[in-house]
Design a protein around this motif. Structure first.
Motif, PDB file in Angstrom:
ATOM      1  N   GLY A 181     108.795  35.313 107.126  1.00 21.25           N
ATOM      2  CA  GLY A 181     108.968  36.442 106.232  1.00 21.25           C
ATOM      3  C   GLY A 181     110.052  37.395 106.705  1.00 21.25           C
ATOM      4  N   ILE A 182     110.448  38.299 105.807  1.00 26.79           N
ATOM      5  CA  ILE A 182     111.474  39.299 106.100  1.00 26.79           C
ATOM      6  C   ILE A 182     110.940  40.666 105.675  1.00 26.79           C
ATOM      7  CG2 ILE A 182     113.797  40.110 105.564  1.00 26.79           C
ATOM      8  CD1 ILE A 182     114.572  37.209 105.000  1.00 26.79           C
ATOM      9  N   ASP A 197     110.641  30.146 103.239  1.00 30.36           N
ATOM     10  CA  ASP A 197     109.186  30.033 103.300  1.00 30.36           C
ATOM     11  C   ASP A 197     108.590  31.314 103.864  1.00 30.36           C
ATOM     12  OD1 ASP A 197     106.589  29.223 103.337  1.00 30.36           O
ATOM     13  OD2 ASP A 197     106.811  27.773 104.955  1.00 30.36           O
ATOM     14  N   GLY A 198     108.476  32.357 103.022  1.00 29.97           N
ATOM     15  CA  GLY A 198     107.897  33.617 103.477  1.00 29.97           C
ATOM     16  C   GLY A 198     108.132  34.722 102.470  1.00 29.97           C
ATOM     17  N   ASP A 220     109.193  30.487  98.603  1.00 25.00           N
ATOM     18  CA  ASP A 220     107.732  30.416  98.655  1.00 25.00           C
ATOM     19  C   ASP A 220     107.172  31.712  99.220  1.00 25.00           C
ATOM     20  OD1 ASP A 220     105.122  29.668  98.661  1.00 25.00           O
ATOM     21  OD2 ASP A 220     105.297  28.145 100.220  1.00 25.00           O
ATOM     22  N   GLY A 221     106.957  32.709  98.354  1.00 26.64           N
ATOM     23  CA  GLY A 221     106.413  33.990  98.787  1.00 26.64           C
ATOM     24  C   GLY A 221     106.717  35.065  97.763  1.00 26.64           C
ATOM     25  N   GLY A 222     106.084  36.197  97.929  1.00 28.19           N
ATOM     26  CA  GLY A 222     106.307  37.305  97.019  1.00 28.19           C
ATOM     27  C   GLY A 222     107.444  38.201  97.470  1.00 28.19           C
ATOM     28  N   GLY A 279     105.783  33.101  93.762  1.00 26.13           N
ATOM     29  CA  GLY A 279     105.186  34.367  94.179  1.00 26.13           C
ATOM     30  C   GLY A 279     105.501  35.465  93.190  1.00 26.13           C
ATOM     31  N   SER A 280     104.805  36.567  93.309  1.00 27.70           N
ATOM     32  CA  SER A 280     104.995  37.702  92.405  1.00 27.70           C
ATOM     33  C   SER A 280     106.112  38.615  92.908  1.00 27.70           C
ATOM     34  CB  SER A 280     103.699  38.496  92.268  1.00 27.70           C
ATOM     35  OG  SER A 280     102.693  37.699  91.664  1.00 27.70           O
TER      36      SER A 280
END
Length: 287
Positions: A181-182, A197-198, A220-222, A279-280
């Motif tokens: 993630g970031i 992926d995050g 793959d993530g919000g 993701g949202s």
């Protein structure tokens, strides 16, 4: 007599081997310092270790490498040099080096450098931390997270396998993680954030502006993006498998759906592109 001597010899050899292993595993360090006359340009390259960078008001670049489980100039090669105001450090493990099962192995690089300077760090296997610097800053880790704070200038943060976290930033920022993630917070002039992926969370503080288009994307993530209320921008948000919500006043253009939003914020301006594959997306005002 012969059997007793043979057993004693074996025991002695075993103890000697244990002693050699203990010696090679003992913590040691490498220290070097260089005086800078103008603006420092610091390069650090390591294939097996973490890096921490701090700043000072002194016109000096200091390196300290602490290591355990290596033998200098055999299983670990450390070199540093200075060419004018360009200073380099390399800490490399020879190809094919084998660590015995159960042997502890640690390598950490500390850098202390002028706060107004340029910096490039590459780590093949380790985390990177840096703070309180102004300049062109390029941090790359193939296997480790990146954590920064109080950076100004042009900042590039890339990790192949790790999270990226930045706070109190004042910069043009390019952040990318292949597996992590970031999370960024600060005042931005330019912004690109991408994760394969995050999730991505960004808080763009008051004074942020779009000198060029911003791009925020995750496969793959919000996405959670906070913007100052007076920012002018065109918003282009899409989600492959998620919803889009906003508490920012946006003049919608065309049809708005659950997974697509196109519109203008404060009359429009340069584009902010947001895309989540799975993701949202949430847009909100900075509080």
């Amino acid at each position: 007599m012969t059997g007793t001597f043979h057993r004693a010899t074996l025991v002695g050899m075993a103890l000697l081997g244990m002693g050699l292993s203990a010696t090679s595993a003992r913590a040691a360090d490498y220290n070097q310092a260089y005086t800078i006359s103008k603006r420092a340009d610091v390069h650090v390259d390591t294939d097996d270790g973490s890096v921490t960078v701090t700043s000072s008001d002194a016109n000096q670049v200091e390196f300290r490498v602490t290591y355990e489980g290596y033998v200098l100039n055999k299983s670990l090669h450390i070199e540093s040099s200075q060419h004018g105001d360009e200073v380099e450090l390399s800490a490399k493990v020879p190809a094919g080096f084998f660590i015995s099962l159960g042997m502890s192995r640690k390598l950490h690089i500390e850098v202390r450098m002028p706060k107004d300077a340029d910096l490039q760090v590459k780590s093949s296997d380790g985390s990177i931390k840096a703070g309180s610097l102004t300049g062109n800053i390029n941090l790359q880790s193939s296997d480790g997270g990146i954590t920064v704070n109080s950076l100004k200038g042009t900042v590039r943060l890339h990790s192949s396998d790790g999270t990226i976290a930045g706070s109190d930033l004042d910069c043009s920022c390019d952040a990318a993680s292949s597996d992590g993630g970031i999370r960024l917070s600060g005042r931005f002039d330019q912004l690109a954030a991408k994760s394969s992926d995050g999730s991505i969370t960004i808080e763009a503080l008051s004074g942020s502006r779009l000198n060029s288009a911003w791009s925020i994307a995750t496969s793959d993530g919000g996405i959670d993006l906070a913007l100052p209320s007076d920012l002018s921008a065109n918003i282009d948000a899409t989600s492959g498998d998620g919803s889009i919500s906003s508490d920012i006043p946006i003049t919608v253009e065309g049809a708005m759906s659950k997974s697509k939003l196109h519109g203008k914020m404060n009359g429009g301006g340069a584009s902010i592109s947001l895309h989540s594959g799975d993701g949202s997306i949430r847009l909100r005002q900075v509080h």
